[in-house]
Scaffold this active site. Structure first.
Site, short mmCIF file in Angstrom:
data_model
loop_
_atom_site.label_atom_id
_atom_site.label_comp_id
_atom_site.label_asym_id
_atom_site.label_seq_id
_atom_site.Cartn_x
_atom_site.Cartn_y
_atom_site.Cartn_z
N GLU A 81 0.25 3.12 1.39
CA GLU A 81 0.71 4.03 3.67
C GLU A 81 2.11 3.92 3.79
OE1 GLU A 81 -1.05 6.06 5.23
OE2 GLU A 81 -3.04 6.29 3.59
N TYR A 140 -1.90 1.05 10.56
CA TYR A 140 -1.71 0.29 9.21
C TYR A 140 -0.35 0.39 7.70
CZ TYR A 140 -3.54 -0.51 4.35
OH TYR A 140 -3.77 -1.28 2.69
N SER A 153 0.95 -1.02 0.13
CA SER A 153 -0.32 0.37 -0.39
C SER A 153 1.29 1.38 -0.28
CB SER A 153 -1.02 -0.07 1.43
OG SER A 153 -1.50 1.06 1.46
#
Length: 323
Positions: free
Chosen positions: A126, A148, A124
């Site tokens: 992120e 996360y 991701s």
């Protein structure tokens, strides 16, 4: 011979689209689903006669080994995780168990039970958190800023390490935000298209949002899952960024969605500081140079096309009595 694929996270947005793609290509598709007292199969109801559901859990090593041993998949796509960033702050340990340690369990199951399987790990954007360069590439340093992102960073590097240590065919796709009508309304893109449709139909009269100047790199989930499949068809495993390569603000998204229903967004949208995220100032945008050059992949749907198709979907669903 018919190829066999195992998908974790089958019931999610990406899992359902990937299953459709693989079935269209003639695969035998297995979907890993956790045992629970309730099951949410809404996104795959139309596929249940074609996909073989198998029980397993990323928290349970033995169940994963059993599934891999029994299915003997040629390709494994790990799309399962706790993927809602705000929830990762309230449930950081659970997020780590599924999104990070769960990948270690799955990799170990592959190593022991089907070492020649090709494995895709859904990384991701992120993981970049607060990047020191923009756009980000596959070589940009990871600096995650939420639980996360931290869990995804762990999973990414475990996938790479298993590839290098055990010579497994492992790939990571660093996916940026990707949307579709199957996205939950807790995510801002679908929240906006759904609200625009509700307001148009007289089912709501206001939409509260956070920072309208926040920018995102958005693409269509169907385009993203095609990139995932492409990655496992190459002679050698590698990691790629899956993104649109451009950003749009929340304000642009709102304006486009309300234009689709013929309304002035300023009459209905208000800003609520409660919806602000602490990392809104960070601009995450992916460079797609590597995947475009190496795999010939690029998004097939523009930002405007994506907004329009999602608004149209929500209008039709709400008009037919859906939520």
């Amino acid at each position: 011979m018919t190829k066999k694929a195992l998908i974790t996270g089958l019931t999610g947005q990406d899992g359902s689209y990937l299953a459709e793609l693989l079935l269209a290509k003639g695969y035998e598709v297995f979907g890993l689903v956790r045992r629970s007292s309730t099951s949410n199969l809404e996104r795959i109801n139309h596929l249940t006669g074609n996909v073989k559901i198998v029980s397993g859990d990323l928290l349970d090593q033995s169940s994963l080994m059993d599934v891999v041993s029994e299915c003997q998949p040629d390709e494994i796509y790990n799309l399962a995780s706790q993927s809602y960033v705000p929830l990762s702050w309230t449930q950081p340990a659970l997020t780590a168990e599924y999104t990070a340690i769960g990948v270690s369990r799955l990799l170990e199951s592959i190593r022991r039970c089907k070492a020649d399987a090709r494995f895709y790990q859904a990384s991701s954007s992120e993981v970049f958190g607060q990047p020191d360069e923009s756009p980000q590439t596959e070589r940009t340093a990871f600096r995650p800023r939420n639980p996360y992102g931290v869990a995804k960073a762990y999973a990414h590097w475990m996938t790479v390490n298993y590839r290098e240590k055990y010579n497994l065919y492992n790939c990571c796709g660093i996916t940026y935000t990707h949307e579709s009508p199957r996205r939950g309304t807790e995510f801002v893109f679908r929240k906006i298209t759904h609200a625009a449709a509700q307001i148009k139909l007289g089912l709501a009269n206001e939409l509260k949002l956070g920072n309208l100047d926040a920018r995102r790199d958005w693409c269509y989930a169907k385009d993203a899952v095609y990139a995932m499949w492409l990655m496992l068809q190459q002679a050698q495993p590698d990691d790629y960024t899956i993104a649109s390569g451009e950003t749009h603000s929340v304000k642009e998204l709102v304006e486009c969605a309300f234009n689709c229903v013929g309304l002035n967004w300023q009459d209905y949208v208000s800003v609520d500081p409660a919806f602000y995220r602490s990392d809104e100032a960070v601009q995450l945008v992916g460079s797609i140079n590597k995947i475009k050059t190496g795999l010939g992949w690029q998004p097939q749907h523009s930002f405007e096309q994506l907004v329009e198709l999602m608004v149209d979907y929500d209008l039709k669903k709400l008009s037919n009595g859906g939520a």
